[in-house]
Design an enzyme around this catalytic site. Sequence first.
Site: not given
Ligand code: HMG
Ligand code: MG
Length: 297
Positions: A11-12, A204, A206, A237, A246
């Site tokens: 995933r990450d 966690h 990095h 990220c 990581n």
């Molecule tokens: P948004 O655009 O604000 O979503 O995204 P929305 O709620 O306004 O919806 C817009 C459209 O997207 C809608 O479709 C939804 O159905 C669709 P429409 O009605 O317009 O056709 N939609 C989705 N489709 C599929 N799957 C979904 C989904 N959600 C909405 N889940 C959202 C908000 C949170 C979804 C977006 O910002 C997002 O996906 N962000 C994720 C970013 C990400 O994955 N970042 C990396 C992971 S975090 C990380 O790595 C840190 C970590 O490792 C810890 C660390 O290191 O600190 C964990």
């Molecule tokens: Mg991370």
Amino acid sequence: MRVTIYEVGPRDGLQNEDVVVPVEVKREFIGRLADAGLTTIEATSFVHPTWVPQLADAAELLDGLRRVPGVRYPVLVPNERGLDRALEHGVTEIAIFGSATETFARRNLNRSLDSQFEMFEPVVARALEHGLRVRAYVSMCFADPWEGQVAPAQVVRVGRRLLDLGCYELSLGDTIGVGTPAHVTALLEAFGAEGVGPERLAVHFHDTYGQALANTLTALRMGVTTVDASTGGIGGCPYAKSATGNLATEDLVWMLDGLGIETGVDLRSLTATSLWLAGKLGRPSPSRVVQALAKEI
Ligand code: HMG
Ligand code: MG
């Protein structure tokens, strides 16, 4: 003492690669990790596919995944749409991911710091109703590329609210890898002072500034027993500029083996997996242990 390694490579790691890895390679990667003895493998994310195209195949991946008995395969879920998708594909464990800072909440989740909780609340409530286990991450626990240093009290406030939703564990993310051991100590002490002990916490790290292993040892000495790591040290990220890989799982296992701490992980088999994956990604693993052991494998 036993340490649980929470493997985040699929995933990450893969969310931050330039290449989109074919789904069958991802399945083989996850299968190899389980065969090497890892028991918790974060498999993918049910996030918006245009936000993280590298993991857009989450459903397909899970549908064809060989599941090893006794191994847990959590996935990231940010919102109810993501939860619906995860439930349709047999997920039994999820992780929500909050931000300790306003800027990163907006950049990573398209939400303000406060409104992230409104997004997570129904996700956790419904997931618990379905009998799922829910973990929470909090990102930017040490510093944020836009806001600078982050005070422990701010992280504790956000972390507490995430735990109070009903999450079994909080993983403290040094998303951009700038933390150092004294800061880790201060953060864990701040959680302890608010009644959140090391048994509810995971770390966690990095490894951007090469501090991940030192920070991990600091956390272990303070009683934390769950450590997130990524095989081969891949990761980052896409929404946090300057985030790199990581803590490498091999580097962690090497240290834990040396400390006589049980992990159940076969280091050689893990290293062979990283060498195999490096071939698929077209770049060498950044892990020092992988580079050292590569000569012997
Ligand atoms: P948004 O655009 O604000 O979503 O995204 P929305 O709620 O306004 O919806 C817009 C459209 O997207 C809608 O479709 C939804 O159905 C669709 P429409 O009605 O317009 O056709 N939609 C989705 N489709 C599929 N799957 C979904 C989904 N959600 C909405 N889940 C959202 C908000 C949170 C979804 C977006 O910002 C997002 O996906 N962000 C994720 C970013 C990400 O994955 N970042 C990396 C992971 S975090 C990380 O790595 C840190 C970590 O490792 C810890 C660390 O290191 O600190 C964990
Ligand atoms: Mg991370």
